[in-house]
Design a protein around this motif. Sequence first.
Motif, PDB file in Angstrom:
ATOM      1  N   GLU A  63      39.906 -27.646  -7.731  1.00 44.77           N
ATOM      2  CA  GLU A  63      38.800 -26.735  -8.020  1.00 44.77           C
ATOM      3  C   GLU A  63      39.208 -25.296  -7.713  1.00 44.77           C
ATOM      4  N   ASP A  64      38.713 -24.371  -8.549  1.00 46.13           N
ATOM      5  CA  ASP A  64      38.932 -22.934  -8.357  1.00 46.13           C
ATOM      6  C   ASP A  64      40.403 -22.536  -8.455  1.00 46.13           C
TER       7      ASP A  64
ATOM      8  N   ASP B  59      34.541 -21.381 -12.157  1.00 42.80           N
ATOM      9  CA  ASP B  59      34.425 -21.307 -10.699  1.00 42.80           C
ATOM     10  C   ASP B  59      33.504 -22.401 -10.161  1.00 42.80           C
ATOM     11  N   ASN B  60      33.932 -22.984  -9.051  1.00 45.31           N
ATOM     12  CA  ASN B  60      33.096 -23.901  -8.272  1.00 45.31           C
ATOM     13  C   ASN B  60      32.641 -25.132  -9.050  1.00 45.31           C
ATOM     14  N   GLN B  61      33.474 -25.587  -9.980  1.00 48.12           N
ATOM     15  CA  GLN B  61      33.150 -26.780 -10.755  1.00 48.12           C
ATOM     16  C   GLN B  61      34.230 -27.840 -10.523  1.00 48.12           C
TER      17      GLN B  61
ATOM     18  N   PRO C 268      37.470 -31.627  -6.115  1.00 47.80           N
ATOM     19  CA  PRO C 268      36.699 -30.637  -5.362  1.00 47.80           C
ATOM     20  C   PRO C 268      37.502 -30.082  -4.195  1.00 47.80           C
TER      21      PRO C 268
ATOM     22  N   ASP D 165      34.681 -25.167   0.241  1.00 46.75           N
ATOM     23  CA  ASP D 165      34.687 -23.717   0.423  1.00 46.75           C
ATOM     24  C   ASP D 165      34.308 -23.349   1.860  1.00 46.75           C
TER      25      ASP D 165
ATOM     26  N   ASN E 197      28.940 -23.862   2.211  1.00 42.95           N
ATOM     27  CA  ASN E 197      29.008 -22.760   1.264  1.00 42.95           C
ATOM     28  C   ASN E 197      28.075 -23.062   0.088  1.00 42.95           C
TER      29      ASN E 197
ATOM     30  N   ALA F  93      28.500 -22.805  -2.866  1.00 44.96           N
ATOM     31  CA  ALA F  93      29.201 -23.432  -3.996  1.00 44.96           C
ATOM     32  C   ALA F  93      29.414 -24.921  -3.790  1.00 44.96           C
ATOM     33  N   ASP F  94      29.214 -25.399  -2.556  1.00 45.18           N
ATOM     34  CA  ASP F  94      29.498 -26.791  -2.241  1.00 45.18           C
ATOM     35  C   ASP F  94      28.241 -27.645  -2.279  1.00 45.18           C
TER      36      ASP F  94
END
Length: 360
Positions: free
Chosen positions: A164-165, A221-223, A258, A261, A285, A287-288
């Motif tokens: 991820e990212d 991002d964040n997927q 994953p 973050d 985070n 994003a999580d």
Amino acid sequence: QSSVVVSGVNDAPGVTTTSGTAAYTEDAPPVVIDAGLSVSDVDSSTLASALVAITTNFVQGEDTLGFVNDGATMGNIAALYDDESGELALTSAGATATLLQWQAALRAVTYANGSGDPDEATRTVSFTVNDGEFDSPVGTRDVEVISVNDVPSFTKGADETVDEDSGAHTVAGWATAISSGDPDEDGQSVSFEITGNDLPGLFSVGPAIDADGQLTYTLADNQFGTATISVVIKDDGGTDDGGDDTSDAQTFTITVDPVADTPSVTNATADEDNQTTSGLVVSRNAADGAEVGFVKITDITNGRLYLNDGTTEVSDGDFIAFADASAGLKFTPDADFHGEGTFDVQASLIDSDEGLGGAV
């Protein structure tokens, strides 16, 4: 009274072909040359043999004449093809096959071409029958040979697994053995087309493959998750006469694992020689999600750290469940200490270092 004796003589048999042209298309099954052909013999009801030959533009190694006795309408007629001369010899043991049986047999003779790049010159095929003494006049029919575009092909690369990212990815030579079809089609241009993507939100720039087989994509991002991608290769040879310019679809996957973050922790205060009563709440985070199930505690200074019950101690290097961390931790300073105590928190997917992500 006078008389004249007229002695009978053997007349040659006849074979009559139909007008028009048969057509054979590259890679197709064998085609009947003349389904309307007829044979005749004014003084015999049987024939001994026949010869079918490619007399114009025969190409050895490409052209084939074929015959299969159906076992019902063709008597004892058998055939042998000579691939050096392009001749199909048909015989009837004892010359017992009837005119109708010969007619059925000759109507069943086929032409085929085994080349992936056939010579397109029109073949002329001749038919001759024999009654055991005389050959018939020759009958002919043309066969048009049609070359078509062959399907392109490629070999797909391995499935992808990335973090991820991790941004943009380029995989040179992902697709290999790229072919526009048979060798005669090497001058054609090819291109890849993505025809399916069941998780497009995984990407900010979707997967693409260039003509050299290079795979590119950029992650959103964040997927995270797994996308199944379908791809075909196309050439510019067209589809005239049944040609094929598009391969069957092949599928591969791009799995984005994953990554935890950086979490956040609220501060806390306490009096000297007293345990904290609030604060030290660990939050994921933004994003999580639930994939972040643990945190690792390290570098505790100037005191001891406990779970929210105030008695279960957390030591340097311990992993604790996120549910416990989000309930709030307790800190007991060293005796007679006043100042700042600290500890580090690192989010993790699992309760081991392999799942670690961002730290605060």
